[in-house]
Scaffold this motif. Structure first.
Motif, PDB file in Angstrom:
ATOM      1  N   GLY A 671       7.938  -1.689   6.656  1.00 13.52           N
ATOM      2  CA  GLY A 671       9.320  -1.495   6.234  1.00 13.52           C
ATOM      3  C   GLY A 671      10.109  -0.731   7.260  1.00 13.52           C
ATOM      4  O   GLY A 671      10.103  -1.050   8.447  1.00 13.52           O
ATOM      5  N   GLY A 672      10.828   0.305   6.792  1.00 17.75           N
ATOM      6  CA  GLY A 672      11.693   1.074   7.670  1.00 17.75           C
ATOM      7  C   GLY A 672      10.935   2.048   8.550  1.00 17.75           C
ATOM      8  O   GLY A 672       9.710   2.044   8.634  1.00 17.75           O
ATOM      9  N   SER A 673      11.695   2.939   9.208  1.00 20.56           N
ATOM     10  CA  SER A 673      11.103   3.838  10.193  1.00 20.56           C
ATOM     11  C   SER A 673      10.821   5.224   9.646  1.00 20.56           C
ATOM     12  O   SER A 673      10.290   6.068  10.359  1.00 20.56           O
ATOM     13  N   PHE A 674      11.183   5.512   8.391  1.00 19.85           N
ATOM     14  CA  PHE A 674      10.945   6.839   7.808  1.00 19.85           C
ATOM     15  C   PHE A 674      10.509   6.635   6.363  1.00 19.85           C
ATOM     16  O   PHE A 674      11.325   6.568   5.454  1.00 19.85           O
ATOM     17  N   GLY A 675       9.202   6.557   6.159  1.00 18.17           N
ATOM     18  CA  GLY A 675       8.608   6.161   4.890  1.00 18.17           C
ATOM     19  C   GLY A 675       7.948   4.813   5.081  1.00 18.17           C
ATOM     20  O   GLY A 675       8.492   3.929   5.757  1.00 18.17           O
ATOM     21  N   ALA A 676       6.746   4.634   4.498  1.00 18.25           N
ATOM     22  CA  ALA A 676       5.961   3.442   4.800  1.00 18.25           C
ATOM     23  C   ALA A 676       5.532   2.713   3.542  1.00 18.25           C
ATOM     24  O   ALA A 676       4.770   3.253   2.733  1.00 18.25           O
ATOM     25  N   ASN A 677       6.027   1.476   3.370  1.00 20.25           N
ATOM     26  CA  ASN A 677       5.509   0.584   2.340  1.00 20.25           C
ATOM     27  C   ASN A 677       4.090   0.155   2.715  1.00 20.25           C
ATOM     28  O   ASN A 677       3.648   0.321   3.850  1.00 20.25           O
ATOM     29  N   SER A 678       3.410  -0.450   1.754  1.00 17.46           N
ATOM     30  CA  SER A 678       2.082  -0.969   2.039  1.00 17.46           C
ATOM     31  C   SER A 678       2.156  -2.100   3.064  1.00 17.46           C
ATOM     32  O   SER A 678       2.991  -3.007   2.948  1.00 17.46           O
ATOM     33  N   ILE A 679       1.304  -2.031   4.055  1.00 19.01           N
ATOM     34  CA  ILE A 679       1.155  -3.139   5.002  1.00 19.01           C
ATOM     35  C   ILE A 679       0.221  -4.187   4.419  1.00 19.01           C
ATOM     36  O   ILE A 679       0.489  -5.385   4.471  1.00 19.01           O
ATOM     37  N   ARG A 680      -0.873  -3.730   3.867  1.00 20.57           N
ATOM     38  CA  ARG A 680      -1.891  -4.656   3.374  1.00 20.57           C
ATOM     39  C   ARG A 680      -1.351  -5.580   2.295  1.00 20.57           C
ATOM     40  O   ARG A 680      -1.619  -6.783   2.302  1.00 20.57           O
ATOM     41  N   ARG A 681      -0.592  -5.043   1.340  1.00 19.01           N
ATOM     42  CA  ARG A 681      -0.130  -5.866   0.229  1.00 19.01           C
ATOM     43  C   ARG A 681       1.359  -6.149   0.385  1.00 19.01           C
ATOM     44  O   ARG A 681       2.196  -5.276   0.198  1.00 19.01           O
ATOM     45  N   GLN A 682       1.677  -7.369   0.733  1.00 17.88           N
ATOM     46  CA  GLN A 682       3.057  -7.805   0.890  1.00 17.88           C
ATOM     47  C   GLN A 682       3.518  -8.450  -0.416  1.00 17.88           C
ATOM     48  O   GLN A 682       3.092  -9.548  -0.763  1.00 17.88           O
ATOM     49  N   LEU A 683       4.380  -7.729  -1.159  1.00 16.91           N
ATOM     50  CA  LEU A 683       4.884  -8.234  -2.433  1.00 16.91           C
ATOM     51  C   LEU A 683       6.168  -9.003  -2.185  1.00 16.91           C
ATOM     52  O   LEU A 683       7.142  -8.459  -1.657  1.00 16.91           O
ATOM     53  N   ILE A 684       6.181 -10.274  -2.575  1.00 17.07           N
ATOM     54  CA  ILE A 684       7.302 -11.169  -2.277  1.00 17.07           C
ATOM     55  C   ILE A 684       7.918 -11.634  -3.592  1.00 17.07           C
ATOM     56  O   ILE A 684       7.250 -12.284  -4.412  1.00 17.07           O
ATOM     57  N   GLY A 685       9.177 -11.287  -3.811  1.00 17.73           N
ATOM     58  CA  GLY A 685       9.888 -11.761  -4.993  1.00 17.73           C
ATOM     59  C   GLY A 685      10.227 -13.231  -4.862  1.00 17.73           C
ATOM     60  O   GLY A 685      10.672 -13.687  -3.800  1.00 17.73           O
ATOM     61  N   LEU A 686      10.045 -13.985  -5.954  1.00 18.03           N
ATOM     62  CA  LEU A 686      10.273 -15.440  -5.927  1.00 18.03           C
ATOM     63  C   LEU A 686      11.401 -15.868  -6.856  1.00 18.03           C
ATOM     64  O   LEU A 686      11.627 -17.075  -7.034  1.00 18.03           O
ATOM     65  N   GLY A 687      12.098 -14.898  -7.461  1.00 12.57           N
ATOM     66  CA  GLY A 687      13.222 -15.247  -8.317  1.00 12.57           C
ATOM     67  C   GLY A 687      12.809 -16.139  -9.475  1.00 12.57           C
ATOM     68  O   GLY A 687      11.794 -15.922 -10.137  1.00 12.57           O
ATOM     69  N   ASN A 688      13.601 -17.166  -9.716  1.00 11.34           N
ATOM     70  CA  ASN A 688      13.347 -18.075 -10.848  1.00 11.34           C
ATOM     71  C   ASN A 688      12.536 -19.297 -10.440  1.00 11.34           C
ATOM     72  O   ASN A 688      12.687 -20.384 -11.014  1.00 11.34           O
ATOM     73  N   ALA A 689      11.666 -19.125  -9.452  1.00 14.91           N
ATOM     74  CA  ALA A 689      10.844 -20.253  -8.982  1.00 14.91           C
ATOM     75  C   ALA A 689      10.038 -20.854 -10.129  1.00 14.91           C
ATOM     76  O   ALA A 689       9.497 -20.132 -10.972  1.00 14.91           O
ATOM     77  N   GLU A 690       9.955 -22.180 -10.153  1.00 20.23           N
ATOM     78  CA  GLU A 690       9.121 -22.870 -11.139  1.00 20.23           C
ATOM     79  C   GLU A 690       7.704 -23.068 -10.625  1.00 20.23           C
ATOM     80  O   GLU A 690       6.753 -23.115 -11.401  1.00 20.23           O
ATOM     81  N   ARG A 691       7.580 -23.146  -9.314  1.00 21.85           N
ATOM     82  CA  ARG A 691       6.248 -23.257  -8.714  1.00 21.85           C
ATOM     83  C   ARG A 691       6.362 -22.984  -7.213  1.00 21.85           C
ATOM     84  O   ARG A 691       7.448 -23.077  -6.621  1.00 21.85           O
ATOM     85  N   ILE A 692       5.222 -22.643  -6.635  1.00 23.58           N
ATOM     86  CA  ILE A 692       5.127 -22.486  -5.185  1.00 23.58           C
ATOM     87  C   ILE A 692       4.624 -23.800  -4.611  1.00 23.58           C
ATOM     88  O   ILE A 692       3.511 -24.245  -4.921  1.00 23.58           O
ATOM     89  N   GLU A 693       5.427 -24.430  -3.811  1.00 25.52           N
ATOM     90  CA  GLU A 693       5.023 -25.702  -3.223  1.00 25.52           C
ATOM     91  C   GLU A 693       4.188 -25.521  -1.963  1.00 25.52           C
ATOM     92  O   GLU A 693       3.288 -26.321  -1.692  1.00 25.52           O
ATOM     93  N   ARG A 694       4.488 -24.457  -1.237  1.00 27.87           N
ATOM     94  CA  ARG A 694       3.769 -24.284   0.029  1.00 27.87           C
ATOM     95  C   ARG A 694       3.838 -22.817   0.449  1.00 27.87           C
ATOM     96  O   ARG A 694       4.888 -22.172   0.364  1.00 27.87           O
ATOM     97  N   LEU A 695       2.728 -22.306   0.906  1.00 25.93           N
ATOM     98  CA  LEU A 695       2.649 -20.972   1.499  1.00 25.93           C
ATOM     99  C   LEU A 695       2.173 -21.132   2.933  1.00 25.93           C
ATOM    100  O   LEU A 695       1.120 -21.728   3.180  1.00 25.93           O
ATOM    101  N   THR A 696       2.951 -20.620   3.870  1.00 27.33           N
ATOM    102  CA  THR A 696       2.631 -20.767   5.290  1.00 27.33           C
ATOM    103  C   THR A 696       2.431 -19.393   5.914  1.00 27.33           C
ATOM    104  O   THR A 696       3.279 -18.508   5.764  1.00 27.33           O
ATOM    105  N   ILE A 697       1.322 -19.222   6.605  1.00 24.64           N
ATOM    106  CA  ILE A 697       1.015 -17.986   7.312  1.00 24.64           C
ATOM    107  C   ILE A 697       0.941 -18.299   8.800  1.00 24.64           C
ATOM    108  O   ILE A 697       0.128 -19.130   9.231  1.00 24.64           O
TER     109      ILE A 697
END
Length: 730
Positions: A671-697
């Protein structure tokens, strides 16, 4: 593609992990000679702080006490006046509030004899100091000694209203005197007017009893958009540490599936504290068991898996703002994988040069599979604090290559952050300076960098502090946010009154996809002045667009201004939802983390509170997310050829909605430069998604892409680089 659940495939998964991580897994480590050496250095810093520290020492107060004690019975009134005034101010700085009031009252009692002889600024200074002293004393008595979750949150209401009223009543008297004698529109007038309104709030008498000519109308505090209120549950959770300014790192240090908290304090005599998540919305202090007793101080911290052994290590940063007196060692704490940490700073080659700093950032700048470290040090007139770029040698040690890489900066550095803004697979480096142009060091992919900030138009603001790379508009290209740090209380007051102000605004630079940037600050509605110290971003409502929170303030005791929360409106503009959401804390805010501490799929917000002076401590806060009923995906990545923590990896989630499809992007960092979110766990909001069609890394180190289709919603998944299977966690 195959899916694996914890219950059915645990033996298979563990065997994979064993094969992947066996070589890097350490045996339980005992404290090293370097660890003991660090403990001794930190002990010496504690001893020297009272005399040597600019902010934390009491030398000025002791000198002024001696001066007052030396005053003879025949000392002229003006000599007594000045001595009492300065001693009162010094006593407040070291937290002796009642003594401060007593000496300031002595000076006030001399005014009838001196009022015609003193310059008006001295009289105004005393009255203002008395107003601040009484007001802050009221905060101590009501908000610190009898704390309630709504204390100090603008506009103050409910349990935040003071029970002990006299201090605020006295403050109102003195602020009113300032307003009656200072010219309207002056800095002193506007600051006193601002604090007067807050003092009335603490008594539950705002707005009705505020004199009309001094009133800030209630509607000026309204949020731009409706937003649900977040409740401060830090005390209930057991993490409301009472301390000075400091940092926070959020990670699952014990690997039980729940995120833990590590917090630090600017005070060199305050212990680093690790809180283990109990999985029931509470935490337990496990500092003693973690082996970090005696690891003191640290204004900020950043984490990474520097040794590629599968668990997160932490770098503690010290000495910021103190000039030559801030030549304190940083600490690299190696996670031993058994719940303990060892200070390996000296063994790693990071401990021989001590320079004042509070900012650092990890990335694999040379794409060799392990993370390197950039530390932003502070250069001022008394000290050449050149920045350091530590190349990871892959054997547990680092070497400073900043001079040959061309990234020494040589300015008063306040933020550093890595990001591949031009998409060439090699991370670039942004450096925020408080004393001049910022720098954007472009990675030349040969171990050297060129500063392109001027040619790319990203040198401002000229006085800046936190900064970060992010993708605020979800177009797959990194953008850049840089805060301004010259706003004073009177600038904030003017902005709420709709008047022009002098402070420089933050900058939001949108990446144009061609290696350039466009200034979108005004177009996105970011037009309020602020003085952020800690700051970070996350997705409050889970709609897939990143929001951000600013922890504001500066060292002056009267510098009470609301911390600010901005909601991202589909990447087009930002709405200030500070007051609606209950985020407008008036105490000084520092390390910030967006964290799903209860594993319910939405992000809560932790903030490390407190200022830099001994009398400016406050309780940390944890704002619990009430929930927005949006979908999410939590992704945990494990690199093999890429660095183990997957720092710099790019995530893309393509979802189907009732209105068609959309793509959501996330770049792996803290995240930002003063305070640290988790690196290992990336939480991604998907809004009103009905399904995940594809996840790309996308793994930049190897220039390879992994694709997974029809990934389930509302789950935490683990992905190992180059393995085509997902592991689904409960």
């Amino acid at each position: 593609m195959a899916y694996f659940s914890r219950e059915k495939t645990l033996p298979f998964f563990l065997s994979c992990v064993f094969l992947l991580f066996l070589e890097a897994m350490p045996l339980r480590a005992q404290p090293s000679d370097g660890h003991a050496r660090m403990l001794e250095l930190l002990r010496q810093i504690i001893e020297h702080t009272p005399n040597d520290s600019l902010y934390l020492g009491d030398g000025e107060a002791r000198a002024m006490r001696a001066r007052v004690e030396a005053l003879g019975p025949d000392a002229p009134d003006y000599v007594q006046f000045e001595a009492y005034l300065k001693l009162g101010e010094a006593e407040q700085h070291v937290g002796r509030e009642q003594a401060a009031i007593d000496y300031l009252e002595r000076a006030y009692a001399l005014l009838p004899q001196l009022e015609n002889d003193l310059a008006p600024n001295w009289i105004g200074r005393l009255k203002f100091a008395l107003g601040v002293a009484h007001f802050r004393f009221g905060e101590t008595q009501n908000c610190a000694l009898n704390h309630a979750p709504e204390n100090c949150i603008l506009p103050i209401r409910g349990s935040g209203i003071h029970v002990l009223e006299e201090p605020s009543e006295r403050a109102i008297e003195f602020f009113t005197e300032v307003l009656q004698h200072d010219p309207p529109g002056s800095k002193a007038y506007l600051t006193a007017q601002w604090l007067l309104n807050i003092a009335y709030m603490t008594l539950g008498r705002y707005p009705d009893d505020v004199p009309h000519e001094y009133l800030f109308p209630p509607d000026v505090f309204s949020s731009d958009e409706p937003f649900p209120r977040f409740k401060n549950i830090a005390h209930e959770a057991g993490i409301a540490t009472f301390s000075l300014s400091g940092g926070v790192v959020v990670e699952d240090f014990d690997e039980d599936g729940f995120l833990d908290l590590l917090v630090s304090s600017y005070d060199p005599s305050e212990q680093l504290r690790l809180f283990q998540n109990n999985e029931d919305k509470t935490f337990t202090d496990v500092t003693l068991n973690a082996g970090i007793t005696g690891i003191y101080g640290g204004l900020n911290m950043v984490q990474a898996d520097y040794d590629n052994d599968g668990d997160m290590d932490v770098l503690v940063l010290r000495g910021a703002w103190l000039g030559r007196g801030g030549q304190h060692p940083n600490s690299l704490l190696r996670n031993n994988g058994d719940g303990t940490f060892t200070d390996v700073t000296f063994e790693a080659g990071l401990g021989e040069v001590h320079l004042p700093t509070q900012t650092a950032s990890w990335a694999d700048f040379d794409n060799d599979g392990d993370v390197d470290l950039y530390i932003g040090n502070e250069t001022n007139r008394g000290l050449a604090g050149l920045c350091q770029l530590f190349e990871n040698l892959g054997n547990g040690r680092f070497a400073d290559v900043a001079p040959s890489a061309g990234v020494t900066n040589g300015k008063f550095t306040k933020a550093v952050i890595w990001g591949d803004y031009d998409g060439d697979r090699y991370p670039d480096l942004f450096v925020s300076n408080v004393d001049g142009d910022n720098r954007l060091y472009h990675n030349n992919r040969d171990g050297t960098f060129d500063d392109l900030a001027l040619s790319l138009g990203v040198t401002g603001p000229s006085t800046s502090f936190p900064a970060w790379f992010w993708d605020y508009d979800n177009d797959g290209v990194l953008d850049l946010y840089v805060t301004g740090y010259d706003a004073l209380v009177d600038d904030v007051a003017r902005s709420y009154l709709g008047e022009p102000f002098a402070a420089e605004l933050a900058r939001l630079y949108r990446g144009d996809g061609k290696g350039g940037f466009v200034d979108m600050t005004s177009a996105t509605g970011l037009t309020r002045p602020s003085a952020p110290m800690g700051a970070n971003f996350g997705d409050l409502n889970g709609d897939g667009f990143l929001d951000f929170y600013l922890g504001t303030g500066y060292t002056a005791y009267f510098a009470l201004m609301p911390n600010l929360m901005y909601l991202n409106l589909e990447g087009k503009r930002f709405a200030d939802v500070t007051t609606a959401g209950g985020f407008g804390h008036l105490q000084k805010g520092h390390g910030i983390a967006f964290v799903d501490f209860d594993n319910d799929g939405d992000q809560d917000v932790f903030e490390q509170m407190g200022g830099a002076l001994p009398g400016d401590k406050y309780f940390d806060v944890l704002y619990e997310n009430p929930g927005f009923s949006n979908h999410y995906l939590a992704v945990e990545l494990f690199g093999r050829e890429t660095n183990r923590a997957a720092i710099g990896v790019r995530i893309r989630v393509d979802v189907a909605t009732s209105n068609g499809g959309r793509s959501i992007y996330k770049h792996v960092n803290s995240g930002g430069s003063f305070g640290a979110n988790s690196i290992r766990r990336q939480l991604i909001g998907l809004g009103n998604a009905e399904r995940i069609e594809r996840l790309t890394i996308y793994w930049p180190t190897t220039d390879r892409t992994q694709t997974f289709e029809n990934v389930p919603l509302d789950r935490t998944i683990q992905i190992v680089e180059n393995l085509d299977s997902l592991w689904l966690l409960p």
